[in-house]
Enzyme design. Structure first.
Site, PDB file in Angstrom:
ATOM      1  N   ASP A  22       6.118   5.320   5.301  1.00  7.52           N
ATOM      2  CA  ASP A  22       7.000   4.829   6.347  1.00  7.52           C
ATOM      3  C   ASP A  22       6.437   5.263   7.707  1.00  7.52           C
ATOM      4  O   ASP A  22       5.283   4.968   8.001  1.00  7.52           O
ATOM      5  CB  ASP A  22       8.421   5.342   6.084  1.00  7.52           C
ATOM      6  CG  ASP A  22       9.456   4.808   7.050  1.00  7.52           C
ATOM      7  OD1 ASP A  22       9.807   3.611   6.946  1.00  7.52           O
ATOM      8  OD2 ASP A  22       9.912   5.573   7.918  1.00  7.52           O
TER       9      ASP A  22
ATOM     10  N   TYR B 272      11.390   4.940  16.902  1.00 11.82           N
ATOM     11  CA  TYR B 272      11.609   3.497  17.032  1.00 11.82           C
ATOM     12  C   TYR B 272      11.594   3.070  18.498  1.00 11.82           C
ATOM     13  O   TYR B 272      11.019   2.034  18.851  1.00 11.82           O
ATOM     14  CB  TYR B 272      12.952   3.108  16.402  1.00 11.82           C
ATOM     15  CG  TYR B 272      12.962   3.246  14.902  1.00 11.82           C
ATOM     16  CD1 TYR B 272      12.580   2.187  14.091  1.00 11.82           C
ATOM     17  CD2 TYR B 272      13.347   4.438  14.300  1.00 11.82           C
ATOM     18  CE1 TYR B 272      12.582   2.314  12.706  1.00 11.82           C
ATOM     19  CE2 TYR B 272      13.349   4.574  12.922  1.00 11.82           C
ATOM     20  CZ  TYR B 272      12.964   3.509  12.134  1.00 11.82           C
ATOM     21  OH  TYR B 272      12.950   3.637  10.761  1.00 11.82           O
TER      22      TYR B 272
ATOM     23  N   HIS C 253      11.805   1.193  -1.130  1.00 14.43           N
ATOM     24  CA  HIS C 253      11.065   1.710   0.019  1.00 14.43           C
ATOM     25  C   HIS C 253      10.568   3.136  -0.214  1.00 14.43           C
ATOM     26  O   HIS C 253       9.451   3.476   0.149  1.00 14.43           O
ATOM     27  CB  HIS C 253      11.962   1.655   1.258  1.00 14.43           C
ATOM     28  CG  HIS C 253      11.306   2.159   2.501  1.00 14.43           C
ATOM     29  ND1 HIS C 253      10.251   1.500   3.096  1.00 14.43           N
ATOM     30  CD2 HIS C 253      11.537   3.273   3.248  1.00 14.43           C
ATOM     31  CE1 HIS C 253       9.865   2.173   4.171  1.00 14.43           C
ATOM     32  NE2 HIS C 253      10.623   3.253   4.274  1.00 14.43           N
TER      33      HIS C 253
END
Length: 307
Positions: free
Chosen positions: A133, A227, A287
């Protein structure tokens, strides 16, 4: 006889609990801190530092993503630590690492610097780098920025950044799946998070307790700064910059049930590499593939490194 049997059962139960406690990875790893430009980066280390055959044992540095911490690699650390010194870091903002204020302090260049600081702190010039990730973003970026420090590169559920940019620009499904990232880029997003919510994906109840504790030690604003600083924003466009090819051999492992990162982003990865690419796709795993299919992931890494 019944009393004896009950006593034996009770004794065995307590013995097993004691064994489980002693066998808890969290109690057996060696914890340490590296200084990265004044930011302390926590790491947990398991496995030999020395190899009888070649002096220093090969070093593996593992980088977690969101929302996570070093403990996500517990099964892989167990499986690889017989032959490697396996070091899992807490990225800045998480758990026991420092949490500098300001979105600018979470630029990828600083995250790359954190990994370099850990490797140097351990007295090494290079390492096998593993990322999942956001840890995958850092691992890809590290391999392109300081290729001389990467022995081999292993990426879990994170397409090459150019693959992500392409899918965001051209694939409506990926655009839809990235709504969570757009939500995280909003100013008030951190105020809506709790440690319990962030641990929603952890299936093991014992591990979930550790996750909630780690997230309570973390900084939610710092988590989302990854982010805000680095994730592409609308309108999405493909990366027009010159290609910097990864020089190391690459292993990619991808759980195909990932609802955040579309597997189509894996296409054309070979165009951005100088050496060989091995791709392992795992149906049924999501994920967090390192936990959903931990045994297969560990075995795949071990076999690939031993080629």
């Amino acid at each position: 006889m019944k009393r004896i049997s009950i006593a034996v059962v009770i004794a065995l139960t307590f013995s097993l609990r004691a064994f489980a406690a002693d066998n808890d990875l969290d109690k057996r790893v060696e914890h340490g801190y590296a200084d990265s430009g004044g930011v302390k980066i926590h790491y947990a280390s398991l496995g030999p530092r020395q190899s009888p055959a070649s002096g220093k044992a090969p070093l593996i540095v593992m980088i977690h993503g969101f929302p996570d911490f070093w403990y996500t690699w517990r099964d892989q650390m167990e499986g690889l630590s017989d032959s490697y010194q396996v070091v899992a870091i807490d990225q800045r903002g998480y758990n026991l690492s420092d949490k500098p204020k300001g979105v600018e302090n979470y630029d990828v260049k600083f995250l790359v610097g954190d990994v370099a600081a850990v490797i140097k702190h351990l007295g090494r010039d290079k390492a096998i780098v593993v990322g999942h990730d956001w840890g995958g973003v850092v691992a890809w970026s590290f391999a392109m920025a300081v290729p001389q420090m990467v022995e081999k590169l292993i990426i879990l559920n994170l397409p090459h950044p150019r693959g992500i940019a392409r899918e965001l620009a051209t694939n409506p499904e990926q655009q839809k799946n990235s709504q969570y990232a757009r939500n995280f880029q909003k100013e008030d997003a951190a105020s809506k998070l709790t440690a319990e919510q962030l641990a929603f994906w952890v299936k093991d109840p014992n591990a979930k307790v550790k996750y909630i504790e780690a997230f309570k030690r973390s900084d939610f604003e710092a988590m989302l700064n990854y982010y805000k600083r680095n994730y592409p924003r609308e309108p999405y466009v493909e990366d027009p910059s010159p290609v910097v090819k990864v020089k190391a051999s690459v292993l990619m492992i991808h759980g195909l049930n990932d609802t955040a990162l579309n597997a189509h982003g894996l296409n054309n990865t070979w165009e951005w590499l100088e050496k060989d690419l091995t791709l392992v796709t795992i149906p049924g795993a999501g994920h967090f593939v390192q936990q959903d299919a931990s045994e297969l992931v560990t075995r795949s890494i071990k076999m690939w490194l031993a080629r």
